[in-house]
Design an enzyme around this catalytic site. Structure first.
Site, PDB file in Angstrom:
ATOM      1  N   LYS A  91      -6.922  -0.792 -20.255  1.00  0.00           N
ATOM      2  CA  LYS A  91      -7.103  -0.707 -21.695  1.00  0.00           C
ATOM      3  C   LYS A  91      -5.812  -1.125 -22.413  1.00  0.00           C
ATOM      4  CE  LYS A  91     -11.000   0.602 -20.167  1.00  0.00           C
ATOM      5  NZ  LYS A  91     -11.366   2.001 -19.922  1.00  0.00           N
ATOM      6  N   ARG A 149       0.815  -1.224   0.000  1.00  0.00           N
ATOM      7  CA  ARG A 149       0.000   0.000   0.000  1.00  0.00           C
ATOM      8  C   ARG A 149       0.846   1.269   0.000  1.00  0.00           C
ATOM      9  NH1 ARG A 149      -1.709   2.429   4.120  1.00  0.00           N
ATOM     10  NH2 ARG A 149      -1.710   0.633   5.512  1.00  0.00           N
ATOM     11  N   ASP A 198      -6.162  12.498 -19.323  1.00  0.00           N
ATOM     12  CA  ASP A 198      -6.407  11.063 -19.409  1.00  0.00           C
ATOM     13  C   ASP A 198      -5.938  10.643 -20.807  1.00  0.00           C
ATOM     14  OD1 ASP A 198      -7.534   8.559 -19.931  1.00  0.00           O
ATOM     15  OD2 ASP A 198      -9.278   8.943 -18.673  1.00  0.00           O
ATOM     16  N   TYR A 208     -14.808  10.623 -20.193  1.00  0.00           N
ATOM     17  CA  TYR A 208     -15.126   9.246 -19.809  1.00  0.00           C
ATOM     18  C   TYR A 208     -16.230   9.273 -18.739  1.00  0.00           C
ATOM     19  CZ  TYR A 208     -14.693   4.643 -17.760  1.00  0.00           C
ATOM     20  OH  TYR A 208     -14.977   3.395 -17.268  1.00  0.00           O
TER      21      TYR A 208
END
Ligand SMILES: *Cc1c(COP(=O)(O)O)cnc(C)c1O
Length: 389
Positions: free
Chosen positions: A199, A48, A174, A102
């Site tokens: 993607k 983390r 993005d 998006y």
């Protein structure tokens, strides 16, 4: 050897490899430890904290690809986007976002930001003036996405970067649709580049991940929140993502080559009304595409002629899969009106130019002739059915 001198495919293959000192294997070992020694070490490692060996090293590959100083890998594209936005925005701040965005990002802003007292404005258009006219004294961030989904409209990277720099605003893009193979926003002065690694980075429709690349300073700001919110990616998946990214360059280039030919094929077809692809001379942003993109990418959209049923067309396809999401090595298509943009009202879809006949096409690596044959047979089938009805 300076890293920036290496060619794209060499960076994809080799930058950020972990040397297997123990057994001299050819690939990066996978370190699944969630527990690392705390004494006599340079870094305290913990998943983390985004700093396990696999996380740290794959981040180097992503940073090198985006011409950035540093990068972080997240458990999803939305984890990367939400953490980045929240890292730079506090109560009373304002963010400007481009209109065509998006859906998940739009939902994040519209469903959550009011509670945090963060003001936001979506632009009316994608021109520089559309951004300039909605800036406020408290604007801290400009957020863009080019090419946009699903009509592949472009935003001028240099113009947005210059505007942001002149006003001391952080600019974020993005870059999922283009990938660093096609577009390097940092070279134009954009501050932060985000990817849904689900993607093209993953590229095989089997990984959910995200990434952010930027300067060391900005990455530290994002990391300061990220370690608290905990959106890291499991090391097993980080390792798989490294495996995928070795072929990012050759995959995207093959997909891009297919897309260019398919865009021309579709544009000439008498049963197709419009094709939206920045590599077509008929595209409204063709000139801008030539200036800021290295090629034109592998996403395109097209509209069937009036009277043809887009759902029937999708059902008639045999090779191309009617699937959500995008960017896998397999070709997929979807109907934005009932899938990616279903949550918009009819009026919103109309103003964005998203008709019921519009199809979004994520072009894969299959042989071009097989993709064309599939489209031809599906079009023939639905136009014959139409004549008979
Ligand atoms: C898919 C996608 C996202 C969100 O990524 P997830 O990995 O699904 O969280 C963000 N931006 C774009 C352009 C996308 O296509």
């Amino acid at each position: 050897m300076a890293k920036e001198k290496l060619g794209l495919n060499t960076v994809c293959t080799h930058v950020g490899e972990i040397k297997d000192e123990q057994f001299k294997g050819a690939i990066s070992p996978m370190y699944l430890s969630t527990s690392y020694q705390f004494e006599d070490v340079d870094v305290l490692r913990y998943p983390r904290y985004f700093n396990t060996p696999n996380q740290e090293y794959l981040s180097k590959k992503i940073a090198a690809l985006e011409h950035a100083e540093a990068a972080l890998i997240f458990g999803s594209g939305m984890a990367a986007i939400s953490t980045t936005l929240m890292a730079f925005l506090s109560a009373g701040d304002h963010i400007v976002l481009q209109k065509d965005l998006y859906g998940g990002t739009r939902n994040l802003v519209e469903e959550q930001f009011d509670r945090y007292k963060i003001e936001y404005t979506f632009t009316e258009g994608l021109k520089l003036s559309d951004f300039e006219k909605v800036l406020q004294p408290n604007t801290k961030l400009i957020y863009i996405e080019t090419p946009s989904n699903p009509l592949l409209k472009l935003v001028d990277l240099k113009a947005i970067a210059d505007l942001s720099i002149s006003k001391g605003i952080v600019s974020v893009i993005d870059n999922t649709f283009a990938t660093p193979v096609i577009q390097n926003p940092i070279d134009f002065g954009i501050d932060i580049v985000i990817h849904s690694a689900t993607k093209y980075f993953g590229g095989h429709s089997d990984i959910c991940a995200g990434a952010v690349a930027s300067s060391q300073e900005h990455i530290e700001t994002i990391w300061n929140l990220a370690k608290n919110t905990g959106g890291s990616l499991s090391d097993f998946t980080v390792w798989l993502l490294e495996r995928s990214m070795k072929t990012l360059g050759i995959r995207v280039k093959a997909q891009n080559r297919n897309a260019k030919k398919l865009a021309l094929f579709l544009e000439r077809h008498k049963l197709i009304d419009k094709v939206y692809y920045p590599g077509l001379k008929s595209h409204s942003d063709y000139k801008l595409a030539k200036m800021q993109m290295k090629d034109f990418g592998a996403m395109l959209s097209f509209e069937l002629i009036e009277g043809l049923d887009a759902s029937a067309f999708l059902k008639a396809l045999k090779l191309i899969k009617p699937c959500m999401s995008l960017a896998g090595v397999e070709s997929t298509m979807l109907l934005p009106s009932i899938a990616s943009h279903a949550l918009l009202t009819q009026k919103e879809r109309d103003t964005q130019g998203i008709t019921d006949r519009l199809l979004r096409f994520s072009v894969g690596i299959e042989d071009k002739k097989d993709i064309i044959n599939d489209i031809e047979q599906a079009l023939a089938k639905i136009s014959v059915e139409k004549v008979m009805n």
